[in-house]
Design a protein around this motif. Sequence first.
Motif, PDB file in Angstrom:
ATOM      1  N   SER A   1      33.574  25.649 -56.171  1.00 50.64           N
ATOM      2  CA  SER A   1      34.783  25.067 -55.571  1.00 50.64           C
ATOM      3  C   SER A   1      34.361  23.928 -54.657  1.00 50.64           C
ATOM      4  O   SER A   1      33.311  23.980 -54.025  1.00 50.64           O
ATOM      5  CB  SER A   1      35.548  26.100 -54.751  1.00 50.64           C
ATOM      6  N   MET A   2      35.209  22.911 -54.590  1.00 53.58           N
ATOM      7  CA  MET A   2      34.938  21.754 -53.741  1.00 53.58           C
ATOM      8  C   MET A   2      36.116  21.501 -52.814  1.00 53.58           C
ATOM      9  O   MET A   2      37.252  21.864 -53.132  1.00 53.58           O
ATOM     10  CB  MET A   2      34.698  20.510 -54.610  1.00 53.58           C
ATOM     11  N   PHE A   3      35.828  20.835 -51.703  1.00 57.12           N
ATOM     12  CA  PHE A   3      36.861  20.383 -50.764  1.00 57.12           C
ATOM     13  C   PHE A   3      37.751  21.547 -50.347  1.00 57.12           C
ATOM     14  O   PHE A   3      38.944  21.567 -50.609  1.00 57.12           O
ATOM     15  CB  PHE A   3      37.645  19.248 -51.396  1.00 57.12           C
ATOM     16  N   ASP A   4      37.136  22.538 -49.711  1.00 60.36           N
ATOM     17  CA  ASP A   4      37.843  23.718 -49.200  1.00 60.36           C
ATOM     18  C   ASP A   4      38.622  24.461 -50.280  1.00 60.36           C
ATOM     19  O   ASP A   4      39.704  24.997 -50.034  1.00 60.36           O
ATOM     20  CB  ASP A   4      38.789  23.330 -48.054  1.00 60.36           C
ATOM     21  N   GLY A   5      38.100  24.474 -51.502  1.00 59.82           N
ATOM     22  CA  GLY A   5      38.713  25.216 -52.591  1.00 59.82           C
ATOM     23  C   GLY A   5      39.838  24.477 -53.300  1.00 59.82           C
ATOM     24  O   GLY A   5      40.455  25.026 -54.213  1.00 59.82           O
ATOM     25  N   LYS A   6      40.079  23.231 -52.917  1.00 63.46           N
ATOM     26  CA  LYS A   6      41.165  22.477 -53.550  1.00 63.46           C
ATOM     27  C   LYS A   6      40.857  22.116 -54.999  1.00 63.46           C
ATOM     28  O   LYS A   6      41.754  21.979 -55.814  1.00 63.46           O
ATOM     29  CB  LYS A   6      41.457  21.214 -52.751  1.00 63.46           C
ATOM     30  N   VAL A   7      39.571  21.954 -55.325  1.00 66.25           N
ATOM     31  CA  VAL A   7      39.166  21.634 -56.692  1.00 66.25           C
ATOM     32  C   VAL A   7      38.233  22.744 -57.179  1.00 66.25           C
ATOM     33  O   VAL A   7      37.214  23.032 -56.556  1.00 66.25           O
ATOM     34  CB  VAL A   7      38.455  20.268 -56.776  1.00 66.25           C
TER      35      VAL A   7
ATOM     36  N   LEU B   1      30.945  22.398 -50.603  1.00 70.32           N
ATOM     37  CA  LEU B   1      30.899  23.083 -51.889  1.00 70.32           C
ATOM     38  C   LEU B   1      30.829  24.572 -51.613  1.00 70.32           C
ATOM     39  O   LEU B   1      30.166  24.999 -50.673  1.00 70.32           O
ATOM     40  CB  LEU B   1      29.654  22.684 -52.685  1.00 70.32           C
ATOM     41  N   ASN B   2      31.479  25.366 -52.445  1.00 73.03           N
ATOM     42  CA  ASN B   2      31.415  26.817 -52.325  1.00 73.03           C
ATOM     43  C   ASN B   2      30.977  27.366 -53.677  1.00 73.03           C
ATOM     44  O   ASN B   2      31.567  27.047 -54.706  1.00 73.03           O
ATOM     45  CB  ASN B   2      32.778  27.371 -51.925  1.00 73.03           C
ATOM     46  N   LEU B   3      29.942  28.180 -53.665  1.00 72.92           N
ATOM     47  CA  LEU B   3      29.397  28.787 -54.883  1.00 72.92           C
ATOM     48  C   LEU B   3      29.364  30.294 -54.681  1.00 72.92           C
ATOM     49  O   LEU B   3      28.322  30.881 -54.377  1.00 72.92           O
ATOM     50  CB  LEU B   3      27.995  28.229 -55.144  1.00 72.92           C
ATOM     51  N   PRO B   4      30.513  30.971 -54.842  1.00 76.98           N
ATOM     52  CA  PRO B   4      30.613  32.376 -54.465  1.00 76.98           C
ATOM     53  C   PRO B   4      29.745  33.332 -55.272  1.00 76.98           C
ATOM     54  O   PRO B   4      29.388  34.398 -54.773  1.00 76.98           O
ATOM     55  CB  PRO B   4      32.103  32.691 -54.652  1.00 76.98           C
ATOM     56  N   ASP B   5      29.394  32.997 -56.497  1.00 75.31           N
ATOM     57  CA  ASP B   5      28.598  33.903 -57.323  1.00 75.31           C
ATOM     58  C   ASP B   5      27.131  33.504 -57.423  1.00 75.31           C
ATOM     59  O   ASP B   5      26.364  34.118 -58.154  1.00 75.31           O
ATOM     60  CB  ASP B   5      29.183  33.988 -58.740  1.00 75.31           C
ATOM     61  N   THR B   6      26.726  32.480 -56.692  1.00 76.23           N
ATOM     62  CA  THR B   6      25.349  32.000 -56.750  1.00 76.23           C
ATOM     63  C   THR B   6      24.502  32.742 -55.737  1.00 76.23           C
ATOM     64  O   THR B   6      24.871  32.847 -54.567  1.00 76.23           O
ATOM     65  CB  THR B   6      25.301  30.481 -56.470  1.00 76.23           C
ATOM     66  N   ASP B   7      23.381  33.255 -56.180  1.00 76.65           N
ATOM     67  CA  ASP B   7      22.451  33.963 -55.300  1.00 76.65           C
ATOM     68  C   ASP B   7      21.445  32.961 -54.750  1.00 76.65           C
ATOM     69  O   ASP B   7      20.555  32.498 -55.462  1.00 76.65           O
ATOM     70  CB  ASP B   7      21.727  35.068 -56.071  1.00 76.65           C
ATOM     71  N   PHE B   8      21.588  32.635 -53.487  1.00 78.10           N
ATOM     72  CA  PHE B   8      20.674  31.681 -52.862  1.00 78.10           C
ATOM     73  C   PHE B   8      19.405  32.351 -52.344  1.00 78.10           C
ATOM     74  O   PHE B   8      18.491  31.682 -51.879  1.00 78.10           O
ATOM     75  CB  PHE B   8      21.375  30.922 -51.737  1.00 78.10           C
TER      76      PHE B   8
ATOM     77  N   LEU C   1      38.427  22.413 -63.414  1.00 80.19           N
ATOM     78  CA  LEU C   1      39.420  23.370 -63.911  1.00 80.19           C
ATOM     79  C   LEU C   1      40.848  23.090 -63.443  1.00 80.19           C
ATOM     80  O   LEU C   1      41.790  23.702 -63.949  1.00 80.19           O
ATOM     81  CB  LEU C   1      39.011  24.790 -63.503  1.00 80.19           C
ATOM     82  N   ASN C   2      41.017  22.189 -62.469  1.00 81.49           N
ATOM     83  CA  ASN C   2      42.356  21.812 -62.017  1.00 81.49           C
ATOM     84  C   ASN C   2      42.331  20.367 -61.512  1.00 81.49           C
ATOM     85  O   ASN C   2      41.300  19.866 -61.107  1.00 81.49           O
ATOM     86  CB  ASN C   2      42.875  22.749 -60.924  1.00 81.49           C
ATOM     87  N   ASP C   3      43.482  19.718 -61.587  1.00 79.27           N
ATOM     88  CA  ASP C   3      43.569  18.352 -61.082  1.00 79.27           C
ATOM     89  C   ASP C   3      43.405  18.356 -59.568  1.00 79.27           C
ATOM     90  O   ASP C   3      43.847  19.275 -58.876  1.00 79.27           O
ATOM     91  CB  ASP C   3      44.934  17.735 -61.418  1.00 79.27           C
ATOM     92  N   GLY C   4      42.772  17.307 -59.058  1.00 82.18           N
ATOM     93  CA  GLY C   4      42.604  17.178 -57.616  1.00 82.18           C
ATOM     94  C   GLY C   4      41.747  15.977 -57.293  1.00 82.18           C
ATOM     95  O   GLY C   4      41.481  15.137 -58.144  1.00 82.18           O
TER      96      GLY C   4
END
Length: 115
Positions: free
Chosen positions: A41-47, A76-83, A65-68
């Motif tokens: 997700s980008m820009f606070d989840g907007k995209v 950037l948010n990567l909720p399923d990525t293991d850092f 996946l969506n217009d924005g």
Amino acid sequence: MDLKVDDEVILEYGDFEHDGGLTVPIQYNLAEKCRVGEPLSMFDGKVKAEIIDIPSDKAVKIRILNDGFVMSHKGLNLPDTDFGGDILTEKDLADIEYGAECDYDYVALSFVQSA
């Protein structure tokens, strides 16, 4: 940068000027940690996007996946990525060192994944 459903964008680690194309510079090397199929997700989840390819050791390709739209200096948010706990950059470490020299009381870290 305006984005539409099914646009494909390359996020590439490095310090280069964005020329308006679909390769965008970022400050973290996501290719080292991300896997194909993981959400982003980008820009606070907007995209919302999905990682569809890792074309090089410094770049990931995503499908929108969506217009924005997105702007520079947005998260950037990567909720399923293991850092794996390895999320501090050289700049972060230098900032922590500076804070220690200035007798700061604490350092905060967002999105801690484990103890």
